[in-house]
Design a protein around this motif. Structure first.
Motif, mmCIF file in Angstrom:
data_model
loop_
_atom_site.group_PDB
_atom_site.id
_atom_site.type_symbol
_atom_site.label_atom_id
_atom_site.label_comp_id
_atom_site.label_asym_id
_atom_site.label_seq_id
_atom_site.Cartn_x
_atom_site.Cartn_y
_atom_site.Cartn_z
ATOM 1 N N LYS A 82 -3.615 26.490 -2.148
ATOM 2 C CA LYS A 82 -3.306 27.866 -1.869
ATOM 3 C C LYS A 82 -1.776 28.275 -1.464
ATOM 4 N N ARG A 83 -1.127 27.291 -0.805
ATOM 5 C CA ARG A 83 0.141 27.444 -0.384
ATOM 6 C C ARG A 83 0.899 27.311 -1.868
ATOM 7 N N LEU A 84 0.774 26.181 -2.483
ATOM 8 C CA LEU A 84 1.386 25.958 -3.702
ATOM 9 C C LEU A 84 1.201 27.093 -4.620
ATOM 10 N N ASP A 85 0.078 27.571 -4.792
ATOM 11 C CA ASP A 85 -0.010 28.913 -6.021
ATOM 12 C C ASP A 85 0.920 29.994 -5.376
ATOM 13 N N ALA A 86 1.017 30.318 -4.030
ATOM 14 C CA ALA A 86 1.901 31.422 -3.652
ATOM 15 C C ALA A 86 3.478 31.040 -4.002
ATOM 16 N N ILE A 87 3.534 30.068 -3.683
ATOM 17 C CA ILE A 87 5.197 29.483 -3.877
ATOM 18 C C ILE A 87 5.459 29.755 -5.210
ATOM 19 N N LYS A 88 4.611 29.302 -6.167
ATOM 20 C CA LYS A 88 4.587 29.182 -7.515
ATOM 21 C C LYS A 88 4.994 30.820 -8.219
ATOM 22 N N LEU A 89 4.044 31.472 -7.355
ATOM 23 C CA LEU A 89 3.843 33.252 -7.920
ATOM 24 C C LEU A 89 5.448 33.723 -7.498
ATOM 25 N N ARG A 90 5.806 33.368 -6.257
ATOM 26 C CA ARG A 90 7.040 33.794 -6.135
ATOM 27 C C ARG A 90 8.319 33.387 -6.884
ATOM 28 N N MET A 91 8.321 31.992 -7.208
ATOM 29 C CA MET A 91 9.344 31.403 -8.223
ATOM 30 C C MET A 91 9.470 32.051 -9.485
ATOM 31 N N ARG A 92 8.310 32.129 -9.968
ATOM 32 C CA ARG A 92 8.063 32.929 -11.271
ATOM 33 C C ARG A 92 8.545 34.220 -11.213
ATOM 34 N N ALA A 93 8.250 35.073 -10.341
ATOM 35 C CA ALA A 93 8.960 36.254 -9.944
ATOM 36 C C ALA A 93 10.328 36.298 -10.293
ATOM 37 N N GLN A 94 10.908 35.264 -9.421
ATOM 38 C CA GLN A 94 12.366 35.208 -9.282
ATOM 39 C C GLN A 94 13.017 34.779 -10.784
ATOM 40 N N ASN A 95 11.985 34.335 -11.580
ATOM 41 C CA ASN A 95 12.643 33.429 -12.768
ATOM 42 C C ASN A 95 13.456 32.091 -12.602
ATOM 43 N N ALA A 96 12.634 31.460 -11.265
ATOM 44 C CA ALA A 96 13.344 30.121 -11.193
ATOM 45 C C ALA A 96 12.530 29.093 -11.794
ATOM 46 N N ALA A 97 13.525 28.024 -12.079
ATOM 47 C CA ALA A 97 12.771 26.801 -12.734
ATOM 48 C C ALA A 97 11.897 26.193 -11.783
ATOM 49 N N LEU A 98 10.698 25.860 -12.361
ATOM 50 C CA LEU A 98 9.614 25.129 -11.459
ATOM 51 C C LEU A 98 9.932 23.588 -11.560
ATOM 52 N N PRO A 99 9.908 22.948 -10.458
ATOM 53 C CA PRO A 99 9.971 21.393 -10.660
ATOM 54 C C PRO A 99 8.748 20.897 -11.044
ATOM 55 N N PRO A 100 8.488 19.672 -11.128
ATOM 56 C CA PRO A 100 7.143 18.998 -11.563
ATOM 57 C C PRO A 100 5.945 19.499 -10.889
ATOM 58 N N ASP A 101 5.025 19.584 -11.076
ATOM 59 C CA ASP A 101 3.928 20.170 -10.099
ATOM 60 C C ASP A 101 3.595 19.074 -9.003
ATOM 61 N N ALA A 102 3.642 17.724 -9.431
ATOM 62 C CA ALA A 102 3.403 16.695 -8.253
ATOM 63 C C ALA A 102 4.608 16.774 -7.357
ATOM 64 N N ASP A 103 5.519 16.682 -7.627
ATOM 65 C CA ASP A 103 6.802 17.076 -6.770
ATOM 66 C C ASP A 103 6.659 18.254 -5.641
ATOM 67 N N MET A 104 6.154 19.443 -6.476
ATOM 68 C CA MET A 104 6.089 20.434 -5.648
ATOM 69 C C MET A 104 4.939 20.461 -4.687
ATOM 70 N N ARG A 105 3.895 19.857 -5.033
ATOM 71 C CA ARG A 105 2.912 19.675 -4.023
ATOM 72 C C ARG A 105 3.384 18.653 -3.068
ATOM 73 N N ARG A 106 3.975 17.581 -3.147
ATOM 74 C CA ARG A 106 4.498 16.929 -2.307
ATOM 75 C C ARG A 106 5.311 17.650 -1.340
ATOM 76 N N GLN A 107 6.215 18.434 -1.842
ATOM 77 C CA GLN A 107 7.164 19.231 -0.829
ATOM 78 C C GLN A 107 6.197 20.108 -0.034
ATOM 79 N N VAL A 108 5.323 20.686 -0.472
ATOM 80 C CA VAL A 108 4.410 21.750 0.047
ATOM 81 C C VAL A 108 3.566 20.974 1.272
ATOM 82 N N MET A 109 3.341 19.806 0.900
ATOM 83 C CA MET A 109 2.354 19.109 1.873
ATOM 84 C C MET A 109 3.116 18.700 3.110
#
Length: 470
Positions: A82-109
């Protein structure tokens, strides 16, 4: 009324939560926190704040499970997702490049582990959690800062997929965490008179124009009690990240992948900073690079840092900085609410100004009768104010008034005002005020590093057990 995005609301919330934090501890004495990791080898996981119990359907399929145990509480996979999805939504709205999903999940955790460990410490220390009334006031101030009603803000959130109840709890937790940090970090920072003397001497000797720097960072942290081999490995990791950036890698994406700082998933963005308020080793390294370049890897007590200079702007020092203009002001404040619209507030203030212009009433009498802030009992008198004491909309109008003159209706984040300038004077900034300003700048320098170090210690003391997702 201008529209605000969820991102703008979150920025306003972060700033106002710090102001709302107030006293750090409840009146009851608190026991010191004991290191959790040494206390036990395998604690029993139990439901903590925000815990979602595993739910099993009739088929026996588990639809949620434990992602990580933090001391004696758990964080579930659904919470992380849930936290990861919210961050992805915000980053896409800002046209930011998304890191690999596994790395993002590790950062969120990791961020959630640090949050949970801090929240547990707050409970142990007896930090007071804001009640509903205090929380309502804080949320009201956030809405005012965005020139919105609470209902407008709620509509924006729900349109962007954020439940208002979840936002309320986020603000409640943020105020609690700010109170904890004040007690554990802010109140322990000490500044000597010798440090202030050194700073003032250096400032007086500086001949270059004052500038502000827009910077980003990547932090590869060093865990407490690391062996020389572990430190060398972290250093090599930072060197490799720096190599990738110099080879054309996207800084924001690499920050999301490798950085251990709290701003990692914001592309490492730190924002505009006065070099005087940065640790000296950071300021020195940044002074040697050009825009869009990165510093060499910098070692601190918390880890290895890579800083990027995004932009620079001049704060031309004219020498008049020591002369401060002060204005003695009083006002009448009306706030928009369910029974008073913006148009009605402006119309009422216009009527009051006509009475004042016709000398049919005195300003202080009308302020006592209708103004809705704490200055009403003093006839609206706000005392002597300096420009930084006033929000920009208020200060702009005050600067145009002559002594004795009353403005028309003025809108600020706090509501609608009638403003009267009573007196104006200019005075030299006293020696005591210069030293007080220097003390704040030095404190800011120390606070960033001390906060990072404290957060690392809280994380390292916690018992953390990762569970494989089945």
């Amino acid at each position: 009324m201008r529209k605000a995005s969820m991102h703008q609301i979150k920025i306003a919330a972060a700033m106002l939560c710090a102001m709302a934090a107030g006293h750090a501890l409840a009146q009851a004495p608190a026991k010191p926190a004991a290191p959790a990791a040494a206390a036990k080898a395998a604690p029993v996981a139990k439901a903590g704040a925000g815990f979602i119990a595993p739910v099993v359907k009739g088929s026996g399929n588990v639809i949620d499970s434990i992602a990580v145990v933090v001391n004696d509480e758990v964080i579930t996979h659904n919470e992380v997702t849930k936290r990861l999805d919210a961050i992805k939504l915000r980053m896409r709205a800002q046209n930011a490049a998304l890191p690999p999903d596994a790395d993002m999940r590790r950062q969120v955790m990791e961020a959630m582990i640090v949050e949970r460990a801090q929240f547990q410490l707050a409970k142990e220390m007896g930090v007071r959690t804001p009640g509903d009334t205090e929380l309502d006031r804080a949320i009201g101030r956030i809405a005012e800062s965005q020139k919105m009603t609470v209902q407008d803000m709620r509509n924006v959130m729900e349109k962007e997929g954020t439940p208002f109840a979840a936002f309320r709890e986020e603000i409640r937790n943020e105020i609690t965490m700010q109170r904890l940090r004040e007690h554990e970090v802010d109140n322990k920072i000490q500044i000597s008179e010798a440090e202030i003397d050194t700073y003032l001497s250096a400032e007086q000797a500086a001949s270059a124009d004052k500038v502000e720097l827009n910077i980003s960072q990547i932090l590869v942290s060093i865990p407490q009690n690391s062996s020389p081999e572990q430190i060398a490995a972290r250093s090599a990791r930072a060197d490799e990240v720096a190599r990738q950036i110099r080879s054309g890698g996207d800084f924001a994406k690499l920050a999301g992948t490798y950085s251990d700082a709290s701003d990692a998933l914001s592309g490492g963005a730190v924002g505009w900073r006065d070099p005087d308020r940065l640790p000296p080793v950071f300021a020195e390294a940044l002074a040697k690079i050009k825009q869009n370049q990165i510093t060499p890897v910098i070692k601190s007590t918390t880890g290895f840092h890579i800083l990027r200079l995004n932009d620079k702007r001049s704060l031309a020092d004219t020498g008049a900085k020591d002369i401060v203009q002060q204005s003695r002001v009083r006002h009448i404040l009306l706030k928009v609410n369910p029974t008073l619209t913006a148009e009605q507030a402006k119309r009422k203030l216009t009527e009051l100004k006509e009475r004042l212009d016709n000398k049919a009433a005195k300003f202080e009498e009308l302020a006592r009768l209708v103004s809705v802030d704490g200055s009403a009992s003093k006839g609206g008198d706000l005392g002597w104010l300096e420009p930084e004491d006033m929000v920009p909309e208020f200060a702009t109008v005050v600067n145009t008034l002559k002594p004795g003159e009353v403005s028309g209706a003025v809108e600020t984040p706090y509501g609608f005002h009638l403003i009267q300038l009573m007196e104006r004077k200019s005075e030299d900034m006293s020696k005591d005020k210069k030293r007080a300003a220097a003390r704040l700048i030095i404190r800011d320098r120390k606070l960033t590093e001390a906060t990072e170090d404290w957060q690392r210690q809280v994380r390292d003391r916690a018992y953390v057990e990762f569970r494989d997702e089945k």
